[in-house]
Enzyme design. Structure first.
Site, PDB file in Angstrom:
ATOM      1  N   ASP A   1      33.303  -3.258 -53.797  1.00 49.76           N
ATOM      2  CA  ASP A   1      33.879  -4.560 -53.437  1.00 49.76           C
ATOM      3  C   ASP A   1      34.902  -4.927 -54.498  1.00 49.76           C
ATOM      4  O   ASP A   1      34.709  -4.624 -55.691  1.00 49.76           O
ATOM      5  CB  ASP A   1      32.784  -5.633 -53.354  1.00 49.76           C
ATOM      6  CG  ASP A   1      33.220  -6.828 -52.531  1.00 49.76           C
ATOM      7  OD1 ASP A   1      32.748  -6.965 -51.384  1.00 49.76           O
ATOM      8  OD2 ASP A   1      34.043  -7.633 -53.011  1.00 49.76           O
TER       9      ASP A   1
ATOM     10  N   ASN B   1      28.920  -8.080 -27.105  1.00 47.70           N
ATOM     11  CA  ASN B   1      28.925  -9.458 -27.579  1.00 47.70           C
ATOM     12  C   ASN B   1      29.495 -10.418 -26.539  1.00 47.70           C
ATOM     13  O   ASN B   1      29.021 -11.549 -26.393  1.00 47.70           O
ATOM     14  CB  ASN B   1      29.705  -9.569 -28.890  1.00 47.70           C
ATOM     15  CG  ASN B   1      28.859  -9.164 -30.089  1.00 47.70           C
ATOM     16  OD1 ASN B   1      27.654  -8.950 -29.963  1.00 47.70           O
ATOM     17  ND2 ASN B   1      29.480  -9.051 -31.242  1.00 47.70           N
TER      18      ASN B   1
ATOM     19  N   PHE C   1      18.455 -14.354 -24.334  1.00 44.46           N
ATOM     20  CA  PHE C   1      19.718 -15.091 -24.310  1.00 44.46           C
ATOM     21  C   PHE C   1      19.808 -16.041 -23.113  1.00 44.46           C
ATOM     22  O   PHE C   1      20.892 -16.331 -22.620  1.00 44.46           O
ATOM     23  CB  PHE C   1      20.920 -14.138 -24.352  1.00 44.46           C
ATOM     24  CG  PHE C   1      21.099 -13.480 -25.693  1.00 44.46           C
ATOM     25  CD1 PHE C   1      21.975 -13.997 -26.626  1.00 44.46           C
ATOM     26  CD2 PHE C   1      20.364 -12.357 -26.039  1.00 44.46           C
ATOM     27  CE1 PHE C   1      22.124 -13.411 -27.877  1.00 44.46           C
ATOM     28  CE2 PHE C   1      20.493 -11.764 -27.277  1.00 44.46           C
ATOM     29  CZ  PHE C   1      21.376 -12.299 -28.198  1.00 44.46           C
TER      30      PHE C   1
ATOM     31  N   ALA D   1      18.806 -22.396 -23.264  1.00 43.41           N
ATOM     32  CA  ALA D   1      19.863 -23.413 -23.227  1.00 43.41           C
ATOM     33  C   ALA D   1      19.882 -24.194 -24.535  1.00 43.41           C
ATOM     34  O   ALA D   1      18.857 -24.366 -25.187  1.00 43.41           O
ATOM     35  CB  ALA D   1      19.631 -24.354 -22.051  1.00 43.41           C
TER      36      ALA D   1
ATOM     37  N   GLY E   1      27.678 -19.556 -31.932  1.00 40.80           N
ATOM     38  CA  GLY E   1      28.596 -19.694 -33.062  1.00 40.80           C
ATOM     39  C   GLY E   1      28.452 -18.480 -33.954  1.00 40.80           C
ATOM     40  O   GLY E   1      28.130 -17.390 -33.496  1.00 40.80           O
TER      41      GLY E   1
ATOM     42  N   CYS F   1      30.376 -13.515 -35.249  1.00 39.62           N
ATOM     43  CA  CYS F   1      30.642 -12.417 -34.303  1.00 39.62           C
ATOM     44  C   CYS F   1      31.083 -12.880 -32.921  1.00 39.62           C
ATOM     45  O   CYS F   1      32.180 -12.537 -32.468  1.00 39.62           O
ATOM     46  CB  CYS F   1      29.395 -11.538 -34.169  1.00 39.62           C
ATOM     47  SG  CYS F   1      29.015 -10.597 -35.666  1.00 39.62           S
TER      48      CYS F   1
ATOM     49  N   LYS G   1      34.712 -14.706 -32.538  1.00 40.77           N
ATOM     50  CA  LYS G   1      35.902 -13.886 -32.781  1.00 40.77           C
ATOM     51  C   LYS G   1      35.966 -12.677 -31.852  1.00 40.77           C
ATOM     52  O   LYS G   1      37.051 -12.264 -31.443  1.00 40.77           O
ATOM     53  CB  LYS G   1      35.974 -13.454 -34.245  1.00 40.77           C
ATOM     54  CG  LYS G   1      35.037 -12.370 -34.687  1.00 40.77           C
ATOM     55  CD  LYS G   1      35.249 -12.025 -36.149  1.00 40.77           C
ATOM     56  CE  LYS G   1      34.353 -10.881 -36.607  1.00 40.77           C
ATOM     57  NZ  LYS G   1      34.693  -9.599 -35.983  1.00 40.77           N
TER      58      LYS G   1
ATOM     59  N   LYS H   1      22.346 -20.496 -36.749  1.00 42.88           N
ATOM     60  CA  LYS H   1      21.068 -20.027 -36.234  1.00 42.88           C
ATOM     61  C   LYS H   1      20.081 -20.027 -37.392  1.00 42.88           C
ATOM     62  O   LYS H   1      20.481 -20.120 -38.559  1.00 42.88           O
ATOM     63  CB  LYS H   1      21.199 -18.638 -35.604  1.00 42.88           C
ATOM     64  CG  LYS H   1      21.589 -17.547 -36.581  1.00 42.88           C
ATOM     65  CD  LYS H   1      21.640 -16.172 -35.915  1.00 42.88           C
ATOM     66  CE  LYS H   1      20.252 -15.666 -35.561  1.00 42.88           C
ATOM     67  NZ  LYS H   1      20.265 -14.276 -35.063  1.00 42.88           N
TER      68      LYS H   1
ATOM     69  N   ARG I   1      29.536 -20.255 -40.542  1.00 45.11           N
ATOM     70  CA  ARG I   1      30.780 -19.954 -39.830  1.00 45.11           C
ATOM     71  C   ARG I   1      30.677 -20.353 -38.360  1.00 45.11           C
ATOM     72  O   ARG I   1      29.796 -19.909 -37.642  1.00 45.11           O
ATOM     73  CB  ARG I   1      31.118 -18.467 -39.961  1.00 45.11           C
ATOM     74  CG  ARG I   1      31.634 -18.088 -41.334  1.00 45.11           C
ATOM     75  CD  ARG I   1      31.843 -16.599 -41.470  1.00 45.11           C
ATOM     76  NE  ARG I   1      30.589 -15.859 -41.502  1.00 45.11           N
ATOM     77  CZ  ARG I   1      30.504 -14.535 -41.689  1.00 45.11           C
ATOM     78  NH1 ARG I   1      31.605 -13.829 -41.837  1.00 45.11           N
ATOM     79  NH2 ARG I   1      29.327 -13.941 -41.702  1.00 45.11           N
TER      80      ARG I   1
END
Length: 458
Positions: A30, A236, A277, A280, A285, A288, A291, A348, A355
């Site tokens: 990094d 996704n 999934f 409700a 958000g 992943c 975008k 979550k 983000r």
């Protein structure tokens, strides 16, 4: 095997640590010196359950190292993972400048040993050939520099292949997902590269690190590079659309008097649909879904196709984020001068990721309407991350949050929220009202404590 992982964000660090735990020798690279020092000291820069323990064990066994020296990482690795960010640009397309920088840097340090360069980052479809081109540009720039800028100097001998290997990690479950994947996707036209990648993943494929070692081997899907890249985006996009679909159904349920939790259970029992999934709530958000869906819409547009279903999924999601504000207005009428408490801030549970979190849009809207906003989150409240938030008072615990509130909104379905002392919290509130933005709490129990309970699609 010897592995180099370039980029120690969420995907890179989890990948590096898990491969080290599987017995490979990993160097993580990094360019952030402070971050490297933190990891060298055995501290994870991100919150992910189980990651710190695995990381410290890998350091102790000398299976993982952290450095800012890209040349050392490239020299070490037989397999080089590119795992840097590809954030969304305002247009919706992916920002690939970090991928380009890393690919060029790899080219500048390649030697004659064969390398497999792996796109682990989520990259635009067709990036495999582009990465190969950039790597070769880096090789040629090094050749020219070594020969005083002479373009006619003999080319340097390098031998490498590019593989697309998309990740399917869920924040909060990334360790489990790495060792118990549904599938491993390898995109390449090189049998040699695919063979090396299969060897790398062999302990995972054979379930050596899985919770249930009796399961059959993990399926390995080998495709061309573009198809592997599309698998990631399509996966996704489908999951995001499924969430938007059940939220659309929930909004209809609200109007006709049906209960979306029962509806979701009923349709989820259909084996063609499945129950996952179909919860409700406030929408999707994180880093992943937003975008990746936007990038796929943008790619479709570039090639003359308008992805109308995906556009609709995005529109439903944007509207869903402000649904709790509408419900607050229905219950409290005027929000100006009212105090609203948010239970949860992250997008979550079991992550510190803020983000594109729904809470951010809610805070912005409540501030605009003149409300005072407070919040409590098990991670954000304790980690110091709240310093970057504006327009919200971050409290140290749930009871401080409830004190003086006119309503509470459950934003993030942290498991520990089910065990809060709601009887005590109700007494501290001006009005015992709760908007359950995830249909997560026990409605009957809360109503028995005197709360006015409002769910989503119920």
């Amino acid at each position: 095997m010897r592995v180099c992982v370039i980029g120690t964000g969420y995907v890179g660090l989890v990948t590096g640590v898990c491969l080290a735990h599987a017995g490979h020798h990993v160097i993580c690279v990094d360019n952030n010196e402070e971050k490297v020092k933190l990891m060298q000291a055995g501290q994870s820069p991100i919150y992910e359950p189980g990651l710190s323990d695995l990381m410290q064990a890998a350091i102790a066994s000398q299976h993982i190292q952290f450095t800012s020296d890209l040349a050392a990482g490239v020299s070490h690795g037989e397999v080089l993972f590119i795992a840097v960010g590809t954030p969304a640009l305002p247009t919706g397309e992916s920002d690939t400048r970090y991928i380009e920088s890393v690919a060029r840097g790899i080219g500048a340090h390649l030697d004659q040993d064969y390398k497999v360069i792996v796109n682990k980052s989520t990259v635009p479809i067709g990036s495999g050939d582009w990465v190969r081109m950039i790597v070769l540009d880096g090789v040629n720039e090094r050749r020219k520099a070594a020969n005083g800028g002479d373009n006619d100097a003999a080319p340097l001998a390098v031998d490498f292949d590019v593989v697309s290997n998309p990740e399917f990690l869920r924040e909060g479950s990334a360790i489990y997902d790495t060792f118990n994947p549904d599938r491993i996707v390898l995109g390449s036209s090189s049998d040699r590269a695919v063979g090396i990648m299969k060897t790398l993943y062999d302990p995972i494929v054979r379930r050596e690190l899985a919770d249930d070692k009796s399961l059959p081997p993990v399926p390995v899907l080998v495709t061309d590079i573009s198809s592997a890249e599309m698998v990631k985006y399509a996966s996704n996009a489908f999951l995001a659309t499924k969430i938007s679909f059940i939220n659309e159904v929930a909004n209809i349920c609200d109007r006709v008097g049906a209960d979306v939790t029962q509806v979701a259970k009923g349709i989820g029992l259909d084996s063609r649909i499945g129950s996952k999934f179909l919860q409700a709530g406030l929408g999707w958000g994180g880093s992943c879904f937003p975008k990746d869906v936007s990038a796929l819409i943008h790619t479709a547009h570039d090639y003359g196709y308008e992805a109308e279903i995906l556009k609709a999924a995005v529109n439903v999601n944007e509207r869903q984020r402000l649904l709790t504000v509408e419900k607050l207005q229905q219950v409290l009428k005027i929000l100006k001068g009212k105090t609203i408490g948010l239970l949860g801030l992250t997008f979550k549970p079991d992550t510190d990721d803020m983000r594109d979190a729904p809470s951010l849009k809610m805070i912005e809207a409540l501030n605009r309407l003149g409300a005072k906003v407070k919040a409590y989150d098990p991670i954000v409240s304790q980690s110091g991350l709240s310093s970057g938030l504006s327009g919200v008072i971050v409290e140290a615990d749930a009871e401080f949050l409830a004190d003086g509130c006119d309503a509470l909104v459950l934003v993030t379905d942290w498991k520990q929220f089910q065990g809060l002392d709601f009887a005590r919290m109700a007494k501290l509130m001006n009005n015992p009202i709760i908007i359950d933005g995830r249909n997560f709490l026990d409605r009957k129990a809360l109503e028995q404590l005197g709360f006015q309970y409002v769910g989503i699609g119920r």
